[in-house]
Design a protein around this motif. Structure first.
Motif, PDB file in Angstrom:
ATOM      1  N   LEU A  74       0.822  -1.212   0.000  1.00 55.75           N
ATOM      2  CA  LEU A  74       0.000   0.000   0.000  1.00 55.75           C
ATOM      3  C   LEU A  74       0.856   1.261   0.000  1.00 55.75           C
ATOM      4  CD1 LEU A  74      -2.939  -0.845   2.446  1.00 55.75           C
ATOM      5  CD2 LEU A  74      -3.091  -0.376  -0.006  1.00 55.75           C
ATOM      6  N   VAL A  75       1.907   1.251   0.813  1.00 54.26           N
ATOM      7  CA  VAL A  75       2.788   2.423   0.863  1.00 54.26           C
ATOM      8  C   VAL A  75       3.528   2.599  -0.455  1.00 54.26           C
ATOM      9  CG1 VAL A  75       4.815   3.405   1.987  1.00 54.26           C
ATOM     10  CG2 VAL A  75       3.029   2.325   3.363  1.00 54.26           C
ATOM     11  N   ALA A 117       4.944  12.479  -2.580  1.00 53.90           N
ATOM     12  CA  ALA A 117       4.025  11.359  -2.346  1.00 53.90           C
ATOM     13  C   ALA A 117       2.627  11.736  -2.797  1.00 53.90           C
ATOM     14  CB  ALA A 117       4.019  10.988  -0.865  1.00 53.90           C
ATOM     15  N   ARG A 118       2.002  10.832  -3.562  1.00 53.83           N
ATOM     16  CA  ARG A 118       0.659  11.067  -4.060  1.00 53.83           C
ATOM     17  C   ARG A 118      -0.161   9.797  -3.916  1.00 53.83           C
ATOM     18  NH1 ARG A 118       0.503  12.506  -9.991  1.00 53.83           N
ATOM     19  NH2 ARG A 118       1.666  10.528 -10.057  1.00 53.83           N
ATOM     20  N   ILE A 119      -1.321   9.926  -3.313  1.00 50.35           N
ATOM     21  CA  ILE A 119      -2.261   8.807  -3.269  1.00 50.35           C
ATOM     22  C   ILE A 119      -3.123   8.886  -4.514  1.00 50.35           C
ATOM     23  CG2 ILE A 119      -4.160   7.725  -2.028  1.00 50.35           C
ATOM     24  CD1 ILE A 119      -3.079   8.811   0.527  1.00 50.35           C
ATOM     25  N   THR A 120      -3.013   7.891  -5.357  1.00 48.80           N
ATOM     26  CA  THR A 120      -3.777   7.862  -6.597  1.00 48.80           C
ATOM     27  C   THR A 120      -4.715   6.668  -6.609  1.00 48.80           C
ATOM     28  OG1 THR A 120      -2.085   6.559  -7.768  1.00 48.80           O
ATOM     29  CG2 THR A 120      -1.892   8.959  -7.855  1.00 48.80           C
ATOM     30  N   LEU A 137      -3.818   2.703  -5.664  1.00 46.69           N
ATOM     31  CA  LEU A 137      -4.554   1.907  -4.694  1.00 46.69           C
ATOM     32  C   LEU A 137      -5.160   0.668  -5.336  1.00 46.69           C
ATOM     33  CD1 LEU A 137      -6.373   4.705  -2.647  1.00 46.69           C
ATOM     34  CD2 LEU A 137      -4.347   3.388  -1.990  1.00 46.69           C
ATOM     35  N   GLU A 150      -2.145  14.533  -1.900  1.00 44.98           N
ATOM     36  CA  GLU A 150      -0.764  14.771  -2.316  1.00 44.98           C
ATOM     37  C   GLU A 150      -0.006  15.455  -1.199  1.00 44.98           C
ATOM     38  OE1 GLU A 150       1.621  16.773  -6.133  1.00 44.98           O
ATOM     39  OE2 GLU A 150      -0.565  16.915  -5.937  1.00 44.98           O
ATOM     40  N   HIS A 177       2.934   1.343  -3.618  1.00 44.35           N
ATOM     41  CA  HIS A 177       2.144   1.615  -4.823  1.00 44.35           C
ATOM     42  C   HIS A 177       1.080   2.681  -4.596  1.00 44.35           C
ATOM     43  CE1 HIS A 177       4.074  -1.685  -6.854  1.00 44.35           C
ATOM     44  NE2 HIS A 177       3.721  -2.516  -5.904  1.00 44.35           N
ATOM     45  N   GLY A 178       0.570   2.756  -3.366  1.00 45.54           N
ATOM     46  CA  GLY A 178      -0.448   3.766  -3.113  1.00 45.54           C
ATOM     47  C   GLY A 178       0.092   5.176  -3.118  1.00 45.54           C
ATOM     48  N   LEU A 179       1.350   5.357  -2.671  1.00 41.89           N
ATOM     49  CA  LEU A 179       1.933   6.692  -2.584  1.00 41.89           C
ATOM     50  C   LEU A 179       2.882   7.017  -3.731  1.00 41.89           C
ATOM     51  CD1 LEU A 179       2.748   6.865   1.237  1.00 41.89           C
ATOM     52  CD2 LEU A 179       0.795   7.837   0.039  1.00 41.89           C
TER      53      LEU A 179
END
Length: 251
Positions: free
Chosen positions: A68-69, A88-91, A95, A84, A71-73
């Motif tokens: 999760l860390v 680091a970006r949560i896309t 996810l 964002e 690929h998620g960020l």
């Protein structure tokens, strides 16, 4: 005797290995969910769920969080940004990719753990030896495949012994970390001592001696199971080859 115990251990091994290979090659979340559900159902009916699920959680939770860390960020192909913080970006794409990889990993881990908690080491060693596998190699392979259940059972006995002597483990993280530290040392020492004892016993029984062997343990097998094992192996190989061909064509 249940139907599960009548299965040859090699049939269980072929089923677990081919399931792991096919699930990994297919990379389909629907198949992964189906495999996880099937493993849960089999573990519940077989009475191994109470031991298998904590072992699966111990493997999947840290790996799942790392996926999760990672690929998620930090998913480079992510376009739909949900949050964002600097680099680091949560896309949504990250996810989704992490979730699929977690499900895929869960299917593989559950399939292998189901085999490990269901098979008996003596039966597996006897089945491997009957197929011409060297006795020492057969024992090492069987012990490796069933190592996690053995460690889990040994850790539970150590925890129960320490609790009977007054160890109190609360739900707090500090208490659990402290209890783990107290349990890890005797666990490692007992495993090392057990390995030395087993080596001496195996050597005394001539496990490394050459020549033909006989076994008092008869493992049931049939032409149907041998055919099923061959089909499972062929399906696994075909799934891997198809995945490689698709990856080459896509590249």
């Amino acid at each position: 005797m249940t139907r599960r115990t009548r299965l040859n251990p090699l049939t269980w091994l072929a089923a677990a290995g081919s399931t792991a290979a096919i699930t990994t090659a297919a990379a389909s979340w629907q198949l992964s969910v189906a495999v996880v559900a099937a493993c849960l159902g089999l573990s519940l009916t077989g009475g191994t769920a109470r031991r298998m699920l904590p072992a699966a959680a111990a493997v999947l939770v840290p790996f799942g969080l790392s996926l999760l860390v990672l690929h998620g960020l930090f998913f480079p192909e992510g376009r739909t940004v949900l949050a964002e913080w600097g680099p680091a970006r949560i896309t949504a794409e990250g996810l989704d990719f992490a979730g699929q990889r977690i499900l895929q990993l869960a299917a593989v881990v559950m399939a292998l753990l189901l085999f490990s908690f269901s098979v008996r080491v003596p039966d597996l060693v006897a089945a491997l030896s009957a197929r011409g596998v060297q006795g020492r190699f057969a024992f090492v392979l069987a012990s490796t495949l069933t190592l996690l259940p053995a460690i889990a059972a040994r850790a539970q006995r150590i925890r129960q012994a320490q609790e009977s002597r007054g160890l109190v483990v609360t739900r707090s993280l500090v208490s659990r970390v402290g209890a783990f530290r107290l349990q890890a040392v005797p666990l490692v020492l007992s495993l090392i001592e057990d390995a030395g004892t087993r080596a001496a016993v195996l050597e005394a029984r001539g496990l490394s001696s050459p020549g033909p062997r006989t076994s008092y343990r008869e493992i049931p097998d049939s032409s149907l199971q041998r055919t099923a094992r061959a089909v499972l192996v062929l399906l696994a190989v075909a799934a891997v080859v198809l995945r490689v061909v698709q990856a080459g064509a896509g590249g």
